[in-house]
Design a protein around this motif. Structure first.
Motif, short mmCIF file in Angstrom:
data_model
loop_
_atom_site.label_atom_id
_atom_site.label_comp_id
_atom_site.label_asym_id
_atom_site.label_seq_id
_atom_site.Cartn_x
_atom_site.Cartn_y
_atom_site.Cartn_z
N GLU A 16 1.32 -1.27 -0.13
CA GLU A 16 0.08 -0.03 -0.28
C GLU A 16 0.97 0.88 0.21
O GLU A 16 2.21 1.57 0.41
CB GLU A 16 -0.93 -0.05 1.64
CG GLU A 16 -0.31 0.55 2.59
CD GLU A 16 -1.07 1.19 3.91
OE1 GLU A 16 -1.56 1.77 3.49
OE2 GLU A 16 -1.28 -0.14 4.60
N ARG A 32 -3.15 4.08 -3.12
CA ARG A 32 -3.02 2.67 -3.77
C ARG A 32 -2.32 1.45 -3.49
O ARG A 32 -2.27 1.18 -1.77
CB ARG A 32 -1.66 2.17 -4.95
CG ARG A 32 -2.32 3.75 -6.26
CD ARG A 32 -0.81 4.21 -6.98
NE ARG A 32 -1.05 4.97 -8.22
CZ ARG A 32 -1.02 6.08 -8.27
NH1 ARG A 32 -0.69 6.79 -7.04
NH2 ARG A 32 -1.18 6.49 -8.94
N SER A 44 -2.14 -3.32 -3.72
CA SER A 44 -1.97 -3.72 -4.04
C SER A 44 -2.14 -5.84 -3.57
O SER A 44 -1.99 -5.54 -1.92
CB SER A 44 -0.54 -4.28 -5.35
OG SER A 44 -0.19 -4.56 -4.94
N SER A 73 -5.00 -4.73 -8.20
CA SER A 73 -5.24 -3.61 -7.95
C SER A 73 -5.75 -2.35 -7.82
O SER A 73 -7.12 -2.65 -8.11
CB SER A 73 -3.49 -2.67 -8.44
OG SER A 73 -4.48 -2.79 -10.06
N SER A 105 -7.67 1.92 -6.33
CA SER A 105 -6.19 2.75 -6.35
C SER A 105 -7.65 3.89 -5.84
O SER A 105 -8.90 3.73 -6.15
CB SER A 105 -5.87 3.34 -6.68
OG SER A 105 -6.89 3.69 -8.39
#
Length: 215
Positions: free
Chosen positions: A82, A105, A107, A121, A123
């Protein structure tokens, strides 16, 4: 007085309805439905004690997902990373940053036994005004905004996991590239079927019109 009575009756009705739903064992599963195959899973992370990990764990529990220790036969959600990035949107006259855009962001990887794993991912973007005269207050505000973005990202993870139902039914975990290729093949097949149907319709129309011309 009549308005107060109506409000009281409405409130009592809501409380009674909620009590009846709880008594009969009805529970809200959440905004996004996770496949039954993921009702029990393990949660691992780059940092088990981070705020984001706690928020994801909370979202899973709100969706009635039972979190258990990792095992080979148990689906796993692994948080990979992150981070928060920023960029300047506008400046004051003294060239100091006035408005900034923050982007959180994250993942993660979902692994399902006998199917495979896929990396995702997500965001979240927010903007805020940065006033140097109130630096302390703005620092607190930024922390609150980042926590809000983490919470929204955790919600998006639950939503993306809900889309895995198609992969589970297909018996495979496609990567992003494989998924794009599959969708391209499906579009090509649909276009080919459309062209065939169009030709057949044109042929039929000619067959129907031909006797009329002969007469």
């Amino acid at each position: 007085m009549r308005l107060f009575s109506f409000s009281s009756i409405k409130l009592a009705s809501i409380v009674l309805t909620a009590s009846l739903l709880t008594a009969c064992g009805f529970h809200l599963r959440g905004d996004y439905s996770i496949p039954e195959e993921l009702d029990t899973m393990s949660l691992t992370s780059y940092d088990q004690y981070s705020t984001f990990t706690r928020m994801v764990r909370s979202q899973l529990r709100m969706s009635e997902v039972k979190i258990v220790p990792p095992a080979a036969n148990i689906p796993n959600l692994h948080l990979l990373s992150e981070g928060v990035g920023e960029r300047t949107l506008s400046l004051y006259q003294n060239t100091r940053a006035a408005e900034k855009e923050l982007t959180f962001r994250a993942s993660y990887r979902v692994t399902i036994p006998d199917l495979g794993a896929r990396t995702f991912s997500t965001s979240v973007t927010r903007s805020y005004l940065d006033n140097p005269l109130t630096a302390l207050a703005k620092s607190v505000e930024r922390d609150m905004i980042e926590d809000e973005m983490r919470k929204l990202a955790a919600t998006q993870i639950i939503r993306q996991m809900g889309r895995l139902k198609a992969d589970i039914e297909a018996g495979t975990m496609l990567t992003g590239q494989e998924l794009d290729e599959q969708q391209a093949r499906e579009r090509a097949q649909q276009q080919e079927q459309y062209e065939i149907k169009t030709i057949e319709n044109d042929t039929n129309s000619l067959d129907i019109e031909q006797p009329l011309l002969e007469q």
